[in-house]
Design an enzyme around this catalytic site. Sequence first.
Site, short mmCIF file in Angstrom:
data_model
loop_
_atom_site.label_atom_id
_atom_site.label_comp_id
_atom_site.label_asym_id
_atom_site.label_seq_id
_atom_site.Cartn_x
_atom_site.Cartn_y
_atom_site.Cartn_z
N ASN A 1 -6.60 0.64 -2.68
CA ASN A 1 -7.38 1.36 -1.66
C ASN A 1 -6.79 2.72 -1.32
O ASN A 1 -6.57 3.07 -0.16
CB ASN A 1 -7.58 0.50 -0.39
CG ASN A 1 -6.29 0.14 0.31
OD1 ASN A 1 -5.20 0.23 -0.27
ND2 ASN A 1 -6.38 -0.28 1.56
N HIS B 1 -8.92 -10.73 -1.27
CA HIS B 1 -8.78 -10.50 0.18
C HIS B 1 -9.92 -11.30 0.80
O HIS B 1 -11.07 -10.88 0.79
CB HIS B 1 -8.91 -9.00 0.50
CG HIS B 1 -8.88 -8.69 1.96
ND1 HIS B 1 -7.94 -7.85 2.51
CD2 HIS B 1 -9.64 -9.10 3.00
CE1 HIS B 1 -8.14 -7.76 3.82
NE2 HIS B 1 -9.19 -8.51 4.14
N HIS C 1 0.67 3.28 8.42
CA HIS C 1 -0.31 4.14 9.11
C HIS C 1 0.46 5.11 9.99
O HIS C 1 1.52 4.76 10.52
CB HIS C 1 -1.26 3.30 9.97
CG HIS C 1 -2.18 2.43 9.17
ND1 HIS C 1 -3.20 2.93 8.39
CD2 HIS C 1 -2.22 1.09 9.00
CE1 HIS C 1 -3.83 1.93 7.78
NE2 HIS C 1 -3.25 0.80 8.13
N ASP D 1 2.57 -7.05 2.25
CA ASP D 1 1.39 -6.31 2.70
C ASP D 1 1.81 -5.06 3.48
O ASP D 1 1.19 -4.70 4.49
CB ASP D 1 0.44 -7.19 3.52
CG ASP D 1 -0.95 -6.55 3.67
OD1 ASP D 1 -1.19 -5.49 3.07
OD2 ASP D 1 -1.78 -7.12 4.41
N ASP E 1 -8.60 -5.45 -2.40
CA ASP E 1 -7.86 -5.68 -1.15
C ASP E 1 -8.18 -4.65 -0.07
O ASP E 1 -8.23 -3.46 -0.34
CB ASP E 1 -6.35 -5.69 -1.40
CG ASP E 1 -5.61 -5.98 -0.12
OD1 ASP E 1 -5.76 -7.10 0.40
OD2 ASP E 1 -4.92 -5.09 0.40
N HIS F 1 0.87 -1.18 0.00
CA HIS F 1 0.00 0.00 0.00
C HIS F 1 0.90 1.23 0.00
O HIS F 1 1.61 1.46 0.97
CB HIS F 1 -0.91 -0.01 1.24
CG HIS F 1 -1.81 -1.21 1.29
ND1 HIS F 1 -3.05 -1.24 0.72
CD2 HIS F 1 -1.61 -2.46 1.82
CE1 HIS F 1 -3.61 -2.43 0.91
NE2 HIS F 1 -2.75 -3.20 1.57
C1 NCD Z 1 -4.50 -2.81 4.80
C2 NCD Z 1 -4.30 -1.32 4.71
O1 NCD Z 1 -3.94 -0.69 5.72
O2 NCD Z 1 -4.51 -0.76 3.63
N1 NCD Z 1 -4.28 -3.24 6.15
C3 NCD Z 1 -3.93 -4.47 6.55
O3 NCD Z 1 -3.93 -4.74 7.75
N2 NCD Z 1 -3.56 -5.41 5.69
C4 NCD Z 1 -5.86 -3.09 4.31
C5 NCD Z 1 -6.50 -4.30 4.85
O4 NCD Z 1 -6.24 -5.36 4.31
O5 NCD Z 1 -7.26 -4.15 5.81
#
Ligand code: NCD
Length: 430
Positions: free
Chosen positions: A95, A180, A310, A306, A153, A63
């Site tokens: 996303n 997903h 954040h 993945d 996803d 992401h």
């Molecule tokens: C993903 C995200 O933060 O975009 N987070 C994650 O824990 N894998 C999206 C998701 O799959 O919830």
Amino acid sequence: MSRILVRGGRVLDPSTDRDELADVLLESGRVVSVGPDLRVDDVEVIEAAGCWVVPGFIDLHSHLREPGQEYKEDIATGGRAAVAGGFTAVACMANTQPVNDDPATTDFIIDRARQDSPARVYPVAAATKGLEGRVMTEMAALVDAGAVAFSDDGKTIMDSGVMRHVLEYSRLVDAPVITHAEDRTLVADGVMNEGAVSTRLGLPGNPGIAEDVLVARDLMLAEFTEAHLHVAHVSTRGAVELIRRARDRGVHVTAEVAPHHLTLTDESVTGYDTHAKVAPPLRSEADRDACRAGLVDGTLDAIATDHAPHAQHEKEVDFVEAPPGMIGFETAAAVTLELVRSGDLTPLEWIRRLSTNPARILGRPGGSLGEGKTADVTIVDPERAWVYDPAKGCSKSRNSPWAGKSLTGRVVATLVEGRRVYDVERGPLT
Ligand code: NCD
């Protein structure tokens, strides 16, 4: 013309099963020759004695948050974090804000990556508009714009009829559908794996069966439509077993597993550490062991990070409220080398799952150090000990369960198309 000689490393190339001490000569963005004691004049030398010289890692799942959430990450910082972790190419999920469900957004990502990212960036487009699970996106236009796969996803396509059509159309554009797989009705308000630990911590559980049920459905739909289904972040024993059986019956399925699901369990949530909150959640020891076994026997084709950045203020809240996700580019190699040290994977098989298999799944270049192939190369020192400090890393975010931990094994240099883009002493070079 710049030429680079990577000298004296252990060359590991799963595409040719090569595992030997050798030099690698790169020129004009290609691998020119590989062999012992290459004699070349007028060349920049990278000494690789004691290191592994491998085809650049390719991440099927990340992401990058641009457009729209640049306070977490952007294509420039994500791309730098990628090469710092040895990834020469990364697929980025849809996303974003706006969602990558439109060719203009795909175009924007590709354009931005060309300017800002040292790693190749492969946009994964949304399978449904707005990730809402209702109306399919215009797959042909998205592929024309450069999308490499389709996925909602972060969300699950709960409507089986929609999923069927997504799979059917994906055949026409020859791109995989990445699922997903978490049944929302079974996840309910779960925030961690359902089990003894969630009971002890008093947190609502997300049961493994939520994943198993959706993987079973998607495998059946893939079998029915004869489409290529790719299962994202497998985390349960049940899912591994379902994929193994489907593969045996000839279903076109590939699958990935994340470093955290190979090495951590729900015990990491003890202390309510929000850095251990991720979707799907960290599971039981039995699940983790099944994921490892699945990766070893080839049921799970690839290791994918993945990488989900954040911001600190978003994670410094109550466990229930925190968004799921952890960053992963810069720790993936060190963390998964544990499987090599334990004897579960040979170095060659480890690289296959980080590079050669992901290249095959996406149908993109890379994954090989064969002569004439693209010069995407990663150099790993498998013994180098270091302490991971996300504040010193390249990502904008710091949400990692490995923050402050001692790790062994580190990427020391990364080259994309024959250009040095990362060096461990100097950092990203772009
Ligand atoms: C993903 C995200 O933060 O975009 N987070 C994650 O824990 N894998 C999206 C998701 O799959 O919830």
